[in-house]
Design a protein around this motif. Structure first.
Motif, mmCIF file in Angstrom:
data_model
loop_
_atom_site.group_PDB
_atom_site.id
_atom_site.type_symbol
_atom_site.label_atom_id
_atom_site.label_comp_id
_atom_site.label_asym_id
_atom_site.label_seq_id
_atom_site.Cartn_x
_atom_site.Cartn_y
_atom_site.Cartn_z
ATOM 1 N N GLY A 150 11.051 -1.805 -15.726
ATOM 2 C CA GLY A 150 11.479 -1.999 -14.348
ATOM 3 C C GLY A 150 10.300 -1.712 -13.440
ATOM 4 O O GLY A 150 9.559 -0.735 -13.656
ATOM 5 N N TYR A 151 10.120 -2.552 -12.425
ATOM 6 C CA TYR A 151 8.924 -2.465 -11.583
ATOM 7 C C TYR A 151 9.354 -2.507 -10.119
ATOM 8 O O TYR A 151 9.856 -3.521 -9.629
ATOM 9 C CB TYR A 151 7.997 -3.637 -11.912
ATOM 10 C CG TYR A 151 6.731 -3.728 -11.081
ATOM 11 C CD1 TYR A 151 5.714 -2.784 -11.206
ATOM 12 C CD2 TYR A 151 6.528 -4.789 -10.206
ATOM 13 C CE1 TYR A 151 4.546 -2.887 -10.466
ATOM 14 C CE2 TYR A 151 5.358 -4.917 -9.466
ATOM 15 C CZ TYR A 151 4.375 -3.949 -9.597
ATOM 16 O OH TYR A 151 3.204 -4.066 -8.872
ATOM 17 N N ALA A 152 9.183 -1.371 -9.427
ATOM 18 C CA ALA A 152 9.589 -1.253 -8.032
ATOM 19 C C ALA A 152 8.470 -0.590 -7.246
ATOM 20 O O ALA A 152 8.553 0.588 -6.884
ATOM 21 C CB ALA A 152 10.876 -0.430 -7.930
ATOM 22 N N PRO A 153 7.397 -1.322 -6.960
ATOM 23 C CA PRO A 153 6.228 -0.697 -6.337
ATOM 24 C C PRO A 153 6.406 -0.341 -4.879
ATOM 25 O O PRO A 153 5.781 0.594 -4.388
ATOM 26 C CB PRO A 153 5.139 -1.761 -6.506
ATOM 27 C CG PRO A 153 5.896 -3.056 -6.515
ATOM 28 C CD PRO A 153 7.178 -2.751 -7.232
ATOM 29 N N ASP A 154 7.239 -1.081 -4.158
ATOM 30 C CA ASP A 154 7.480 -0.837 -2.740
ATOM 31 C C ASP A 154 8.996 -0.833 -2.530
ATOM 32 O O ASP A 154 9.619 -1.896 -2.413
ATOM 33 C CB ASP A 154 6.849 -1.939 -1.871
ATOM 34 C CG ASP A 154 5.329 -1.902 -1.879
ATOM 35 O OD1 ASP A 154 4.746 -1.784 -2.970
ATOM 36 O OD2 ASP A 154 4.728 -2.023 -0.794
ATOM 37 N N ASN A 155 9.598 0.358 -2.488
ATOM 38 C CA ASN A 155 11.049 0.438 -2.456
ATOM 39 C C ASN A 155 11.472 1.766 -1.838
ATOM 40 O O ASN A 155 11.075 2.828 -2.301
ATOM 41 C CB ASN A 155 11.620 0.328 -3.883
ATOM 42 C CG ASN A 155 13.121 0.215 -3.893
ATOM 43 O OD1 ASN A 155 13.703 -0.493 -3.077
ATOM 44 N ND2 ASN A 155 13.767 0.908 -4.807
ATOM 45 N N GLU A 156 12.285 1.695 -0.784
ATOM 46 C CA GLU A 156 12.736 2.889 -0.064
ATOM 47 C C GLU A 156 14.125 3.286 -0.557
ATOM 48 O O GLU A 156 15.123 2.654 -0.202
ATOM 49 C CB GLU A 156 12.753 2.634 1.446
ATOM 50 C CG GLU A 156 13.068 3.865 2.261
ATOM 51 C CD GLU A 156 12.848 3.651 3.766
ATOM 52 O OE1 GLU A 156 13.174 4.571 4.537
ATOM 53 O OE2 GLU A 156 12.341 2.575 4.149
ATOM 54 N N LEU A 157 14.198 4.336 -1.353
ATOM 55 C CA LEU A 157 15.473 4.765 -1.942
ATOM 56 C C LEU A 157 16.388 5.429 -0.921
ATOM 57 O O LEU A 157 17.617 5.396 -1.068
ATOM 58 C CB LEU A 157 15.205 5.710 -3.109
ATOM 59 C CG LEU A 157 14.617 5.023 -4.351
ATOM 60 C CD1 LEU A 157 14.060 6.056 -5.324
ATOM 61 C CD2 LEU A 157 15.643 4.126 -5.034
ATOM 62 N N SER A 158 15.826 6.065 0.084
ATOM 63 C CA SER A 158 16.583 6.551 1.251
ATOM 64 C C SER A 158 17.693 7.534 0.907
ATOM 65 O O SER A 158 18.796 7.439 1.436
ATOM 66 C CB SER A 158 17.178 5.366 2.027
ATOM 67 O OG SER A 158 16.172 4.590 2.591
#
Length: 266
Positions: A150-158
């Motif tokens: 899984g690849y999430a380099p730019d992701n705001e989990l908030s």
């Protein structure tokens, strides 16, 4: 000096040798040099999470582009309506880059089809919408044996603003990435910083660790280090994640991404 300073580029090799490249940041230059020096043959598949400059600025310096007979397929997972063909051409031609005969003709551009995963040789690339300005993507790559990464380099989990909509989105993302062997996730901020950057589209190290536990990943790789962070600070953030996971009673292998890191999904 230990972790490196290039912007995002990850190579994924399937069991059968097919290559998928995730993002074309400045790190793609070293990958291209390696592929040429090892006389790689066969098509290459490039998937962009989005079109922000740090994820595309290396494309014009990717050595296989200048190799006769090389084919490179390009697809982007963002929500931009602008033609990907026009965008890619703009990166490889003046005024952004000198005109070089034949470079753009080696690219096979395809727009994302929301109805199904994209095939890349023996791999399938699935997309989920990230929380990042410009509607970036989170990718999951599978081969015939199941999920690889899984690849999430730019992701705001908030986690600091748990509205119903954000909770529902995060739960859906956890299902999308459930039990992925390797999760590469944005950890730009320290946990004490993240509340000051709401809406910037990035997560903290502790948020990434919390999410990895929720989706039952086996390995978490902290990614997208802040460019002003030094090596010792990255180490401290990694140690903080280990403390958090131990306190939560979880079982999770933790790493901070460094240039040249190689992992197996088995």
């Amino acid at each position: 000096m230990r972790y490196g300073g290039n912007t995002p580029c990850v190579e994924v090799r399937a069991h059968d040798g097919d290559i998928v490249i995730l993002d074309a940041g400045s790190g793609i230059r070293a990958l291209g040099a390696h592929l040429v020096s090892t006389a790689h043959e066969g098509p290459l598949h490039l998937f962009l999470t989005h079109r922000h400059s740090d994820h595309v600025l290396g494309l014009a310096h990717f050595a296989p582009l200048f190799t006769d007979g090389q084919r490179i397929s390009v697809c982007c997972g963002d929500g931009e309506a602008t033609s990907l063909q026009a965008f890619t051409t703009s990166i490889l031609t003046p005024p952004m880059f000198p005109y070089v005969d034949g470079v753009s003709t080696r690219l096979d551009i395809s727009e994302w089809d929301d109805r199904e995963a994209h095939r890349a040789g023996g791999m399938a690339v699935h997309r989920h919408v990230a929380r990042h300005p410009g509607e970036a993507a989170v990718f999951r790559l599978d081969d015939e044996q199941g999920p690889l990464i899984g690849y999430a380099p730019d992701n705001e989990l908030s986690y600091c603003r748990d509205t119903d909509a954000v909770i529902a989105w995060r739960q859906d993302l956890a299902r999308f990435l459930h039990r992925v062997p390797i999760l590469v996730h944005d950890a730009t901020y320290e946990d004490s910083e993240v509340s000051r950057y709401i809406g910037w589209g990035h997560s903290s190290n502790i948020e990434a660790a919390r999410f990895a536990l929720e989706c039952e990943a086996r390995t978490l790789v902290l990614f997208h280090h802040h460019p002003d962070r030094d090596d010792d600070a990255v180490e401290r953030m990694l140690d903080d994640c280990r403390t958090f996971v131990e306190r939560e009673g979880g079982s999770l292998r933790l790493l901070a991404a460094w240039e040249g890191l190689s992992l197996a999904a088995d």
